[in-house]
Design an enzyme around this catalytic site. Structure first.
Site, short mmCIF file in Angstrom:
data_model
loop_
_atom_site.label_atom_id
_atom_site.label_comp_id
_atom_site.label_asym_id
_atom_site.label_seq_id
_atom_site.Cartn_x
_atom_site.Cartn_y
_atom_site.Cartn_z
CG ASP A 213 -57.18 196.55 105.65
OD1 ASP A 213 -58.29 196.12 105.64
OD2 ASP A 213 -56.55 197.50 106.53
CD GLU A 258 -46.39 185.83 88.16
OE1 GLU A 258 -46.85 186.91 87.27
OE2 GLU A 258 -47.03 184.79 88.31
#
Length: 558
Positions: A213, A258
């Site tokens: 955001d 990851e």
């Protein structure tokens, strides 16, 4: 039979993603506020709609000064919505339906109830705790003036003065939004480490993507230079799109990498499409929202410019374009397209609300826009209720409004409540199945009684409803190889008409795939050669495409 999402490193490239505003989706416990229990009860509806993922607005613990965008704990669930165990169950059940989960993370600011901010208030000036935020002494003889001229995006000054632990008037802190939302100082190593850990926490809980955001606002010029109050966001602004923010997103991308199959999408409110593209590359965000498309009026030439810009800017980075017609911050598309001025911008909301709305015209255009949007290459986002054809509720009584924008502007900006009214599910009277029978409270915002014809139950009984159109379009978009991510070729078309082929490689003879024609002109137009109509937003007129209508075609060569 339920099936988990198939493994994919880039599932978002052509995905249809449903924005779910928890407070207004479905109330499971009867307190008048939507919650995770209500959402879980309707996962079958979302699976049947044909979406690929759900994007959740903030579900974290929050005092709700800004409907959850003031977060006090980034690793838990607000009790009004449920528990972390409820979220884990929802993620697992959604995955069983083949639906992925994206959640909001708000890194620009926290809540003034966040433990770090309460610690900073108690620690006093010059403390390490205050270095995590933007505390500064005021100007004037006694520090009685804000540190600079910056204005809040929600209206009024962007600074609030605190009372120090000894009771004296003290420093000021920065908040680009409400005073209850103090901005983080991203020069602080503590802040950078914290949010990398937050990402790992939610990826570890099975979340498939993160929506960032206010992604362009994180880094501020430490000199805090004054800026004109009416200066629009952009490269000239000392708190928008600074170069330092890109290093942050490189570190976030490393975290996402990851976890295979995870994605990052940024909310970047910048008017310059070229600057938007800076955020999308193999080392930073996977994609960003395409707000120029959302803000564009119902005009063929304007929409084509925006589409061409988005595709041209995404191509060099290898990222998909994104397409969105509405969200929780903007007026609903049925109302926008029913006004004499069909454009939109956040800073002119009061101006747009002065226009009368032709709901029949707005609905017809919204149906056509749905097919146009879902036919474009890339990913598409739809906001809850868009599939029902809900309109902007502009007549909410003043005493029931809850958006801080309305309060901070003295009513000059009506705010965002009108697009956040709870969904109608069934029945002929409010709460329209939003809450269970015997609910202790009514919906947190009032629903128009006229929505009785727009409930999920009512629209499911009609094969010409907006819901029927969305279900058909989303299922075709998923099963037709020409749609979603992939090539697109414009066709020559009359003024006011957008026509393009999908599944046709550049330079090849049209006819190898499907096509879309959207008529934004004042008169009917002829269609290109085709073998069948896959879907139309409205009836054809003797083989011609009427105004404000779009159609998907199975193409024939020629």
């Amino acid at each position: 039979m339920l099936s988990a999402p198939t493994p994919s490193e880039s599932w978002w490239r052509g995905a249809a993603i449903y924005q779910l505003y928890v407070r207004s989706f479905a109330d499971g416990n009867g307190d008048g506020t939507g919650d995770l229990a209500g959402t879980r009860a309707h996962l079958g509806y979302l699976a049947g709609l044909g979406i690929d993922a759900i994007w959740f607005n903030p579900w974290y613990p929050s005092p709700m000064a800004d409907a959850g965008y003031d977060i006090s704990d980034y690793r838990s669930i607000d009790p009004v919505f449920g528990t972390l165990a409820d979220a884990d169950a929802l993620i697992g059940e959604a995955h069983a339906h083949g639906i992925r989960i994206i959640i909001d993370v708000v890194p620009n600011h926290s809540s003034d109830r966040h433990p770090w901010f309460t610690e900073a208030l108690a620690a006093g000036p010059g403390s390490a705790a205050r270095d995590r935020f933007w505390f500064r002494p005021g100007r004037g003889e006694a520090g009685e003036l804000p540190p600079n001229s910056w204005q809040s995006i929600f209206g009024g000054p962007a600074w609030t003065r605190v009372t120090e632990p000894d009771g004296s008037p003290g420093e000021w802190y920065l908040h680009l939004f409400a005073p209850e939302q103090p901005d983080f100082n991203w020069d602080s190593p503590d802040v950078r480490r914290e949010f990398e850990d937050v990402l790992r926490f939610w990826f570890g809980h099975g979340v498939d993507g993160i929506r960032i955001d206010s992604a362009a606002l994180l880094c501020k010029d430490p000199a805090l230079p004054d800026v004109a109050a009416d200066e629009p966001p952009g490269p000239a602004h000392p708190f928008t799109d600074r170069d330092e923010v890109h290093a942050i997103y490189r570190s976030w991308r490393a975290v996402a990498d990851e976890y295979p199959g995870r994605m990052l999408i940024g909310e970047v409110w910048l008017p310059d499409a070229a600057r938007l593209a800076r955020y999308v590359n193999p080392a930073e965000l996977h994609t960003v929202f395409n707000f120029p498309y959302l803000n564009c009026p119902w005009d063929a030439a304007g929409l084509r410019r925006v589409i061409d810009q988005a595709l041209a800017l995404s191509a060099p980075t290898g990222s998909p374009a994104t397409w969105v017609l509405s969200n929780h911050d903007v007026d609903r598309v049925v109302s926008r397209y029913g006004r004499p001025d069909t454009s939109f911008s956040l800073d002119r909301r009061g101006y747009f609300h002065h226009f009368p709305v032709d709901l029949a015209l707005g609905t017809r255009r919204a149906r056509a826009a749905a097919l146009l949007t879902m036919a474009l290459p890339g990913s598409v986002y739809l906001y809850q209720g868009e599939e029902l054809g809900l309109w902007e509720v502009q007549d909410i009584p003043d005493e029931l409004r809850q958006d801080p924008i309305w309060a901070r502007t003295g009513g000059a900006d009506p705010g965002r409540d009108g697009s956040r009214v709870p969904l109608p599910w069934s029945g002929t009277e409010p709460p329209f199945g939003f809450s269970p029978a015997g609910a202790a409270r009514g919906p947190w915002l009032p629903q128009p009684k006229e929505w009785r014809d727009l409930t999920v139950t009512a629209e499911s009984a009609s094969d010409t409803s907006m819901l029927a159109l969305y279900r058909a379009a989303l299922h075709l978009r998923r099963t037709e190889p020409g749609f979603g991510d992939g090539p697109m070729t414009w066709r020559t078309a009359p003024d006011g008409v957008l026509a393009f082929d999908r599944g046709v490689l550049a330079g090849q003879q049209p006819g190898a795939g499907v096509g879309c024609v959207a008529n934004l002109s004042d008169g009917p137009v002829a269609l290109p050669p085709y073998t069948s109509v896959l879907l139309a937003s409205g009836p054809l007129d003797g083989g011609l495409l009427p105004p404000d209508t779009a159609v998907w075609l199975r193409l024939s060569a020629g």
